[in-house]
Design a protein around this motif. Structure first.
Motif, PDB file in Angstrom:
ATOM      1  N   SER A 105       0.849  -1.191   0.000  1.00 20.15           N
ATOM      2  CA  SER A 105       0.000   0.000   0.000  1.00 20.15           C
ATOM      3  C   SER A 105       0.887   1.244   0.000  1.00 20.15           C
ATOM      4  O   SER A 105       2.068   1.189   0.370  1.00 20.15           O
ATOM      5  CB  SER A 105      -0.903   0.005   1.233  1.00 20.15           C
ATOM      6  OG  SER A 105      -0.127   0.164   2.403  1.00 20.15           O
ATOM      7  N   MET A 106       0.311   2.350  -0.403  1.00 18.78           N
ATOM      8  CA  MET A 106       1.077   3.609  -0.409  1.00 18.78           C
ATOM      9  C   MET A 106       1.471   3.976   1.017  1.00 18.78           C
ATOM     10  O   MET A 106       2.555   4.507   1.250  1.00 18.78           O
ATOM     11  CB  MET A 106       0.244   4.717  -1.054  1.00 18.78           C
ATOM     12  CG  MET A 106       1.012   6.015  -1.203  1.00 18.78           C
ATOM     13  SD  MET A 106       2.575   5.856  -2.094  1.00 18.78           S
ATOM     14  CE  MET A 106       2.022   5.590  -3.732  1.00 18.78           C
ATOM     15  N   ARG A 107       0.623   3.678   1.966  1.00 15.67           N
ATOM     16  CA  ARG A 107       0.937   3.970   3.375  1.00 15.67           C
ATOM     17  C   ARG A 107       2.165   3.180   3.810  1.00 15.67           C
ATOM     18  O   ARG A 107       3.059   3.719   4.466  1.00 15.67           O
ATOM     19  CB  ARG A 107      -0.261   3.627   4.243  1.00 15.67           C
ATOM     20  CG  ARG A 107      -0.038   3.907   5.691  1.00 15.67           C
ATOM     21  CD  ARG A 107      -1.267   3.593   6.503  1.00 15.67           C
ATOM     22  NE  ARG A 107      -1.001   3.824   7.903  1.00 15.67           N
ATOM     23  CZ  ARG A 107      -1.802   3.469   8.871  1.00 15.67           C
ATOM     24  NH1 ARG A 107      -2.951   2.887   8.589  1.00 15.67           N
ATOM     25  NH2 ARG A 107      -1.480   3.693  10.103  1.00 15.67           N
ATOM     26  N   PHE A 108       2.224   1.887   3.460  1.00 13.67           N
ATOM     27  CA  PHE A 108       3.386   1.069   3.806  1.00 13.67           C
ATOM     28  C   PHE A 108       4.647   1.642   3.178  1.00 13.67           C
ATOM     29  O   PHE A 108       5.681   1.757   3.829  1.00 13.67           O
ATOM     30  CB  PHE A 108       3.183  -0.381   3.338  1.00 13.67           C
ATOM     31  CG  PHE A 108       4.385  -1.241   3.559  1.00 13.67           C
ATOM     32  CD1 PHE A 108       4.612  -1.825   4.789  1.00 13.67           C
ATOM     33  CD2 PHE A 108       5.316  -1.449   2.546  1.00 13.67           C
ATOM     34  CE1 PHE A 108       5.733  -2.608   5.008  1.00 13.67           C
ATOM     35  CE2 PHE A 108       6.436  -2.227   2.751  1.00 13.67           C
ATOM     36  CZ  PHE A 108       6.645  -2.811   3.992  1.00 13.67           C
ATOM     37  N   ILE A 109       4.563   2.014   1.905  1.00 12.86           N
ATOM     38  CA  ILE A 109       5.735   2.541   1.195  1.00 12.86           C
ATOM     39  C   ILE A 109       6.238   3.821   1.851  1.00 12.86           C
ATOM     40  O   ILE A 109       7.444   3.987   2.080  1.00 12.86           O
ATOM     41  CB  ILE A 109       5.402   2.770  -0.295  1.00 12.86           C
ATOM     42  CG1 ILE A 109       5.189   1.427  -0.988  1.00 12.86           C
ATOM     43  CG2 ILE A 109       6.496   3.572  -0.987  1.00 12.86           C
ATOM     44  CD1 ILE A 109       4.665   1.541  -2.397  1.00 12.86           C
ATOM     45  N   VAL A 110       5.331   4.732   2.192  1.00 10.40           N
ATOM     46  CA  VAL A 110       5.729   6.020   2.792  1.00 10.40           C
ATOM     47  C   VAL A 110       6.331   5.805   4.176  1.00 10.40           C
ATOM     48  O   VAL A 110       7.397   6.345   4.498  1.00 10.40           O
ATOM     49  CB  VAL A 110       4.528   6.985   2.839  1.00 10.40           C
ATOM     50  CG1 VAL A 110       4.840   8.198   3.682  1.00 10.40           C
ATOM     51  CG2 VAL A 110       4.128   7.396   1.434  1.00 10.40           C
ATOM     52  N   VAL A 111       5.661   5.001   5.009  1.00 13.62           N
ATOM     53  CA  VAL A 111       6.160   4.772   6.374  1.00 13.62           C
ATOM     54  C   VAL A 111       7.508   4.056   6.336  1.00 13.62           C
ATOM     55  O   VAL A 111       8.441   4.428   7.063  1.00 13.62           O
ATOM     56  CB  VAL A 111       5.122   3.973   7.193  1.00 13.62           C
ATOM     57  CG1 VAL A 111       5.711   3.486   8.506  1.00 13.62           C
ATOM     58  CG2 VAL A 111       3.890   4.820   7.456  1.00 13.62           C
ATOM     59  N   GLU A 112       7.636   3.054   5.481  1.00  7.96           N
ATOM     60  CA  GLU A 112       8.886   2.311   5.399  1.00  7.96           C
ATOM     61  C   GLU A 112      10.018   3.188   4.865  1.00  7.96           C
ATOM     62  O   GLU A 112      11.134   3.153   5.368  1.00  7.96           O
ATOM     63  CB  GLU A 112       8.673   1.082   4.502  1.00  7.96           C
ATOM     64  CG  GLU A 112       9.849   0.132   4.447  1.00  7.96           C
ATOM     65  CD  GLU A 112      10.848   0.532   3.389  1.00  7.96           C
ATOM     66  OE1 GLU A 112      12.026   0.186   3.548  1.00  7.96           O
ATOM     67  OE2 GLU A 112      10.468   1.194   2.409  1.00  7.96           O
ATOM     68  N   ALA A 113       9.735   3.999   3.854  1.00  8.01           N
ATOM     69  CA  ALA A 113      10.765   4.877   3.294  1.00  8.01           C
ATOM     70  C   ALA A 113      11.225   5.917   4.318  1.00  8.01           C
ATOM     71  O   ALA A 113      12.426   6.188   4.448  1.00  8.01           O
ATOM     72  CB  ALA A 113      10.256   5.569   2.038  1.00  8.01           C
ATOM     73  N   LEU A 114      10.277   6.499   5.051  1.00  5.08           N
ATOM     74  CA  LEU A 114      10.645   7.466   6.093  1.00  5.08           C
ATOM     75  C   LEU A 114      11.479   6.808   7.190  1.00  5.08           C
ATOM     76  O   LEU A 114      12.471   7.378   7.645  1.00  5.08           O
ATOM     77  CB  LEU A 114       9.399   8.117   6.684  1.00  5.08           C
ATOM     78  CG  LEU A 114       8.717   9.154   5.805  1.00  5.08           C
ATOM     79  CD1 LEU A 114       7.399   9.598   6.438  1.00  5.08           C
ATOM     80  CD2 LEU A 114       9.621  10.345   5.578  1.00  5.08           C
ATOM     81  N   ALA A 115      11.071   5.622   7.614  1.00  3.19           N
ATOM     82  CA  ALA A 115      11.827   4.916   8.660  1.00  3.19           C
ATOM     83  C   ALA A 115      13.240   4.585   8.178  1.00  3.19           C
ATOM     84  O   ALA A 115      14.212   4.752   8.917  1.00  3.19           O
ATOM     85  CB  ALA A 115      11.088   3.643   9.066  1.00  3.19           C
ATOM     86  N   PHE A 116      13.353   4.130   6.926  1.00  2.00           N
ATOM     87  CA  PHE A 116      14.666   3.786   6.377  1.00  2.00           C
ATOM     88  C   PHE A 116      15.560   5.020   6.285  1.00  2.00           C
ATOM     89  O   PHE A 116      16.723   4.989   6.673  1.00  2.00           O
ATOM     90  CB  PHE A 116      14.496   3.134   5.004  1.00  2.00           C
ATOM     91  CG  PHE A 116      15.756   2.551   4.448  1.00  2.00           C
ATOM     92  CD1 PHE A 116      16.194   1.302   4.844  1.00  2.00           C
ATOM     93  CD2 PHE A 116      16.517   3.253   3.522  1.00  2.00           C
ATOM     94  CE1 PHE A 116      17.354   0.758   4.336  1.00  2.00           C
ATOM     95  CE2 PHE A 116      17.684   2.722   3.008  1.00  2.00           C
ATOM     96  CZ  PHE A 116      18.100   1.469   3.411  1.00  2.00           C
ATOM     97  N   CYS A 117      15.009   6.116   5.765  1.00  4.58           N
ATOM     98  CA  CYS A 117      15.796   7.353   5.634  1.00  4.58           C
ATOM     99  C   CYS A 117      16.209   7.899   6.992  1.00  4.58           C
ATOM    100  O   CYS A 117      17.332   8.372   7.167  1.00  4.58           O
ATOM    101  CB  CYS A 117      15.022   8.395   4.841  1.00  4.58           C
ATOM    102  SG  CYS A 117      14.914   8.001   3.089  1.00  4.58           S
ATOM    103  N   LEU A 118      15.309   7.832   7.970  1.00  6.20           N
ATOM    104  CA  LEU A 118      15.653   8.298   9.319  1.00  6.20           C
ATOM    105  C   LEU A 118      16.731   7.410   9.945  1.00  6.20           C
ATOM    106  O   LEU A 118      17.618   7.910  10.637  1.00  6.20           O
ATOM    107  CB  LEU A 118      14.412   8.348  10.197  1.00  6.20           C
ATOM    108  CG  LEU A 118      13.430   9.473   9.873  1.00  6.20           C
ATOM    109  CD1 LEU A 118      12.163   9.339  10.711  1.00  6.20           C
ATOM    110  CD2 LEU A 118      14.071  10.834  10.083  1.00  6.20           C
TER     111      LEU A 118
END
Length: 114
Positions: free
Chosen positions: A71-84
């Motif tokens: 889902s787009m929510r999974f992609i956004v949350v995962e990308a933010l967590a990875f970048c952080l």
């Protein structure tokens, strides 16, 4: 590039050859820009396999069907967590990234060997 750097700077050659050049050298700035662009373009490609694995783990833990799309929510949350996480790791390294390079080299080298 290592041989050319040693030929130009001799024993004063730094580990990063671009640090030997003056900060006002336009060709060295161009090389720095090219390296930054290559790193920015490589980051998403290096991140993609990790995203797939995290999604599979998420599907296993949540007991969702195996073919479920991201889902787009999974992609956004995962990308933010990875970048952080990457940002926190780089900030914790301080002025020297040699410890990070050693860690990445050890992990990648161990993976290739086994």
């Amino acid at each position: 590039t290592g041989l050319a750097g040693y030929a130009k700077f001799g024993v004063q050659t730094q580990g990063d050859i671009l640090t030997n050049f003056n900060v006002k050298d336009s060709l060295a700035d161009l090389a720095r820009g090219c390296i930054a662009t290559a790193a920015l373009c490589a980051f998403p490609m290096q991140h993609y396999p990790g995203r797939i694995i995290i999604h599979k783990i998420f599907l296993t833990v949540s007991k969702s069907p195996a073919g479920t799309e991201m889902s787009m929510r999974f992609i956004v949350v995962e990308a933010l967590a990875f970048c952080l996480a990457v940002l926190a790791l780089s900030v914790s390294a301080g002025d020297s990234l040699s410890a990070i390079f050693q860690l990445v080299g050890a992990i990648c080298g161990g993976t290739v060997i086994f």
